[in-house]
Design a protein around this motif. Structure first.
Motif, PDB file in Angstrom:
ATOM      1  N   PRO A  17       1.078  -5.534 -10.198  1.00  0.00           N
ATOM      2  CA  PRO A  17       2.541  -5.422 -10.274  1.00  0.00           C
ATOM      3  C   PRO A  17       3.140  -4.612  -9.131  1.00  0.00           C
ATOM      4  O   PRO A  17       4.283  -4.864  -8.719  1.00  0.00           O
ATOM      5  N   THR A  18       2.376  -3.654  -8.594  1.00  0.00           N
ATOM      6  CA  THR A  18       2.890  -2.863  -7.474  1.00  0.00           C
ATOM      7  C   THR A  18       3.071  -3.721  -6.232  1.00  0.00           C
ATOM      8  O   THR A  18       4.120  -3.692  -5.573  1.00  0.00           O
ATOM      9  N   LEU A  19       2.044  -4.514  -5.896  1.00  0.00           N
ATOM     10  CA  LEU A  19       2.137  -5.370  -4.716  1.00  0.00           C
ATOM     11  C   LEU A  19       3.209  -6.436  -4.886  1.00  0.00           C
ATOM     12  O   LEU A  19       3.956  -6.738  -3.940  1.00  0.00           O
ATOM     13  N   ALA A  20       3.296  -7.010  -6.086  1.00  0.00           N
ATOM     14  CA  ALA A  20       4.292  -8.054  -6.324  1.00  0.00           C
ATOM     15  C   ALA A  20       5.706  -7.495  -6.210  1.00  0.00           C
ATOM     16  O   ALA A  20       6.581  -8.096  -5.567  1.00  0.00           O
ATOM     17  N   THR A  21       5.936  -6.335  -6.818  1.00  0.00           N
ATOM     18  CA  THR A  21       7.269  -5.732  -6.765  1.00  0.00           C
ATOM     19  C   THR A  21       7.623  -5.313  -5.347  1.00  0.00           C
ATOM     20  O   THR A  21       8.768  -5.508  -4.896  1.00  0.00           O
ATOM     21  N   ALA A  22       6.660  -4.742  -4.627  1.00  0.00           N
ATOM     22  CA  ALA A  22       6.922  -4.335  -3.246  1.00  0.00           C
ATOM     23  C   ALA A  22       7.294  -5.537  -2.394  1.00  0.00           C
ATOM     24  O   ALA A  22       8.218  -5.473  -1.565  1.00  0.00           O
ATOM     25  N   PHE A  23       6.596  -6.644  -2.595  1.00  0.00           N
ATOM     26  CA  PHE A  23       6.905  -7.845  -1.810  1.00  0.00           C
ATOM     27  C   PHE A  23       8.315  -8.347  -2.112  1.00  0.00           C
ATOM     28  O   PHE A  23       9.102  -8.617  -1.200  1.00  0.00           O
TER      29      PHE A  23
ATOM     30  N   VAL B 206       0.840  -1.202   0.000  1.00  0.00           N
ATOM     31  CA  VAL B 206       0.000   0.000   0.000  1.00  0.00           C
ATOM     32  C   VAL B 206       0.873   1.249   0.000  1.00  0.00           C
ATOM     33  O   VAL B 206       0.633   2.207  -0.753  1.00  0.00           O
ATOM     34  N   VAL B 207       1.898   1.254   0.841  1.00  0.00           N
ATOM     35  CA  VAL B 207       2.818   2.395   0.867  1.00  0.00           C
ATOM     36  C   VAL B 207       3.515   2.543  -0.480  1.00  0.00           C
ATOM     37  O   VAL B 207       3.731   3.657  -0.976  1.00  0.00           O
ATOM     38  N   GLU B 208       3.876   1.421  -1.092  1.00  0.00           N
ATOM     39  CA  GLU B 208       4.519   1.451  -2.408  1.00  0.00           C
ATOM     40  C   GLU B 208       3.629   2.144  -3.439  1.00  0.00           C
ATOM     41  O   GLU B 208       4.086   2.967  -4.235  1.00  0.00           O
ATOM     42  N   LYS B 209       2.357   1.801  -3.423  1.00  0.00           N
ATOM     43  CA  LYS B 209       1.402   2.384  -4.368  1.00  0.00           C
ATOM     44  C   LYS B 209       1.322   3.898  -4.178  1.00  0.00           C
ATOM     45  O   LYS B 209       1.351   4.666  -5.160  1.00  0.00           O
ATOM     46  N   VAL B 210       1.228   4.341  -2.938  1.00  0.00           N
ATOM     47  CA  VAL B 210       1.140   5.776  -2.664  1.00  0.00           C
ATOM     48  C   VAL B 210       2.442   6.466  -3.048  1.00  0.00           C
ATOM     49  O   VAL B 210       2.438   7.572  -3.605  1.00  0.00           O
ATOM     50  N   GLY B 211       3.575   5.814  -2.768  1.00  0.00           N
ATOM     51  CA  GLY B 211       4.860   6.407  -3.118  1.00  0.00           C
ATOM     52  C   GLY B 211       5.043   6.560  -4.616  1.00  0.00           C
ATOM     53  O   GLY B 211       5.578   7.580  -5.088  1.00  0.00           O
ATOM     54  N   LEU B 212       4.599   5.586  -5.379  1.00  0.00           N
ATOM     55  CA  LEU B 212       4.689   5.695  -6.842  1.00  0.00           C
ATOM     56  C   LEU B 212       3.808   6.829  -7.359  1.00  0.00           C
ATOM     57  O   LEU B 212       4.205   7.582  -8.260  1.00  0.00           O
ATOM     58  N   ARG B 213       2.621   6.958  -6.799  1.00  0.00           N
ATOM     59  CA  ARG B 213       1.734   8.062  -7.219  1.00  0.00           C
ATOM     60  C   ARG B 213       2.337   9.404  -6.844  1.00  0.00           C
ATOM     61  O   ARG B 213       2.209  10.383  -7.591  1.00  0.00           O
ATOM     62  N   TRP B 214       2.993   9.464  -5.706  1.00  0.00           N
ATOM     63  CA  TRP B 214       3.682  10.692  -5.300  1.00  0.00           C
ATOM     64  C   TRP B 214       4.740  11.078  -6.324  1.00  0.00           C
ATOM     65  O   TRP B 214       4.965  12.261  -6.584  1.00  0.00           O
ATOM     66  N   MET B 215       5.360  10.091  -6.932  1.00  0.00           N
ATOM     67  CA  MET B 215       6.380  10.336  -7.949  1.00  0.00           C
ATOM     68  C   MET B 215       5.806  10.463  -9.351  1.00  0.00           C
ATOM     69  O   MET B 215       6.548  10.581 -10.324  1.00  0.00           O
ATOM     70  N   GLY B 216       4.476  10.405  -9.483  1.00  0.00           N
ATOM     71  CA  GLY B 216       3.850  10.570 -10.782  1.00  0.00           C
ATOM     72  C   GLY B 216       3.730   9.306 -11.593  1.00  0.00           C
ATOM     73  O   GLY B 216       3.396   9.360 -12.780  1.00  0.00           O
ATOM     74  N   ALA B 217       3.988   8.135 -11.001  1.00  0.00           N
ATOM     75  CA  ALA B 217       3.868   6.855 -11.715  1.00  0.00           C
ATOM     76  C   ALA B 217       2.578   6.171 -11.276  1.00  0.00           C
ATOM     77  O   ALA B 217       2.340   5.985 -10.084  1.00  0.00           O
ATOM     78  N   ARG B 218       1.757   5.789 -12.253  1.00  0.00           N
ATOM     79  CA  ARG B 218       0.479   5.142 -11.960  1.00  0.00           C
ATOM     80  C   ARG B 218       0.499   3.724 -12.516  1.00  0.00           C
ATOM     81  O   ARG B 218       0.441   3.517 -13.719  1.00  0.00           O
ATOM     82  N   LEU B 219       0.591   2.764 -11.612  1.00  0.00           N
ATOM     83  CA  LEU B 219       0.646   1.359 -11.995  1.00  0.00           C
ATOM     84  C   LEU B 219      -0.538   0.609 -11.397  1.00  0.00           C
ATOM     85  O   LEU B 219      -1.066   1.009 -10.350  1.00  0.00           O
ATOM     86  N   PRO B 220      -0.949  -0.481 -12.029  1.00  0.00           N
ATOM     87  CA  PRO B 220      -2.005  -1.317 -11.432  1.00  0.00           C
ATOM     88  C   PRO B 220      -1.545  -1.904 -10.104  1.00  0.00           C
ATOM     89  O   PRO B 220      -0.351  -1.978  -9.799  1.00  0.00           O
ATOM     90  N   TRP B 221      -2.506  -2.368  -9.325  1.00  0.00           N
ATOM     91  CA  TRP B 221      -2.188  -2.900  -8.007  1.00  0.00           C
ATOM     92  C   TRP B 221      -1.338  -4.165  -8.078  1.00  0.00           C
ATOM     93  O   TRP B 221      -0.416  -4.343  -7.275  1.00  0.00           O
TER      94      TRP B 221
END
Length: 340
Positions: free
Chosen positions: A114-120, A97-112
């Motif tokens: 790949p974000t959750l998988a990469t964060a893990f 969840v933090v990863e998703k918010v951090g990517l949006r903060w940086m202007g990157a919008r990815l689906p949940w």
């Protein structure tokens, strides 16, 4: 549609190697005399911490029989084991969840997905190998490359994750040390006045961070770089999700201890101190330093119970996630050539 926060700094040139670009996205390290002195001091601190932790572990566990630890493991039962695994999964989900918010903060919008998988994968590997920011940043850069996420965005998301951990564990420790009763603190080696003072200082630091994010909306300039602070909403996400993440990780050890060993609020204060000591030591996963610090802060906990809880914590939160992450990374590596 909400406008994303401005990225902290511009993209690095595409012709640099991966390591150079990641290094450029992080603060510069100048070789002035004060910096050199600080580096030598930082090299001595891990040695001192590791030595102290080794002494505490030897003192508390050198005469511990394996049969006693095995008996404690059997005492857990299926419910505690499944609970520890579930808490580990929830902790990694919160990191996503933090990863998703951090990517949006940086202007990157990815689906949940790949974000959750990469964060893990990034967090599971970095937790076990140490050097969290560099290791997790390198893993993220490799996995996010196919989605067009730039290296500066990767570095920003990695720093966002790191600040979330710092703010979260400070909030958790501060609240625990302030709210734990004197009777609960008596089960630890933390004196009540020290606990109250430390808790107040930690919560004041968190409040100062939130106020800075709310009031200082112009970018900061440090280490030759420009950094835009998160919005107040994203800073609150860092605080709340980071605190929940650390509270969940701490509960893995706590539920494996015999009931009544130590109150949870007092335990999370000791857990946070042990985590920080492990990070400062720079030992991969804080191995030994974390256990030694927590053992020193919980002198009334039975040695066999604490040793067994450490074993369960390392298996559920470090070794098992690391094995799954490495298999996932290997599978991605084997499939990647066929995608090109």
């Amino acid at each position: 549609m909400p406008t994303p926060d401005p990225p902290p700094h511009a993209e690095a040139p595409a012709d640099h190697p991966l390591e150079d670009e990641l290094a450029q996205a992080l603060p510069d390290r100048r070789t002035t005399l004060p910096v050199l002195i600080r580096r030598w001091a930082l090299r001595l601190i891990p040695v001192i911490l590791l030595g102290a932790a080794g002494y505490v572990l030897w003192r508390d566990y050198h005469d511990l029989a394996f049969a006693d630890v095995a008996a404690e493991v059997r005492r857990w039962g299926h419910r505690a084991i499944l609970g520890a695994l579930a808490l580990s999964a929830v902790s990694f989900l919160l990191m996503g969840v933090v990863e998703k918010v951090g990517l949006r903060w940086m202007g990157a919008r990815l689906p949940w997905a790949p974000t959750l998988a990469t964060a893990f994968i990034a967090n599971a590997i970095a937790h076990s190998l140490g050097a969290n920011l560099l290791v997790s940043g390198a893993v993220r850069a490799r996995l996010y490359d196919r989605y067009g996420v730039g290296l500066t965005q990767v570095a920003g998301a990695t720093l966002f994750q790191g600040f979330s951990f710092a703010v979260g564990i400070a909030t958790l420790a501060g609240a625990g040390l302030l709210l734990a009763s004197p009777q609960a603190l008596a089960a630890s080696a933390i004196a009540t006045p020290v606990a109250r003072t430390t808790g107040a200082v930690l919560l004041a630091a968190v409040a100062a961070y939130l106020l800075t994010c709310a009031l200082h909306r112009t970018p900061l300039h440090a280490f030759g770089r420009t950094l835009a602070l998160p919005s107040p909403g994203k800073a609150l996400v860092q605080l709340s999700v980071g605190a929940a993440d650390n509270a969940t990780a701490a509960a893995i050890i706590w539920i494996l201890l015999p009931p009544g060993t130590v109150d949870y609020l007092a335990f999370v204060g000791a857990y946070a101190i042990a985590c920080v000591a492990g990070l400062i030591s720079t030992v991969p996963a804080g191995a030994g330093v974390f256990e030694g610090t927590l053992s020193a802060l919980l002198p009334r906990a039975p040695a066999a119970s604490l040793a067994a809880a450490f074993l369960g914590y390392r298996l559920a939160y470090f070794l098992l996630p690391l094995a799954v992450a490495l298999l996932a990374l290997l599978g991605d590596t084997l499939r990647r050539p066929r995608r090109r």
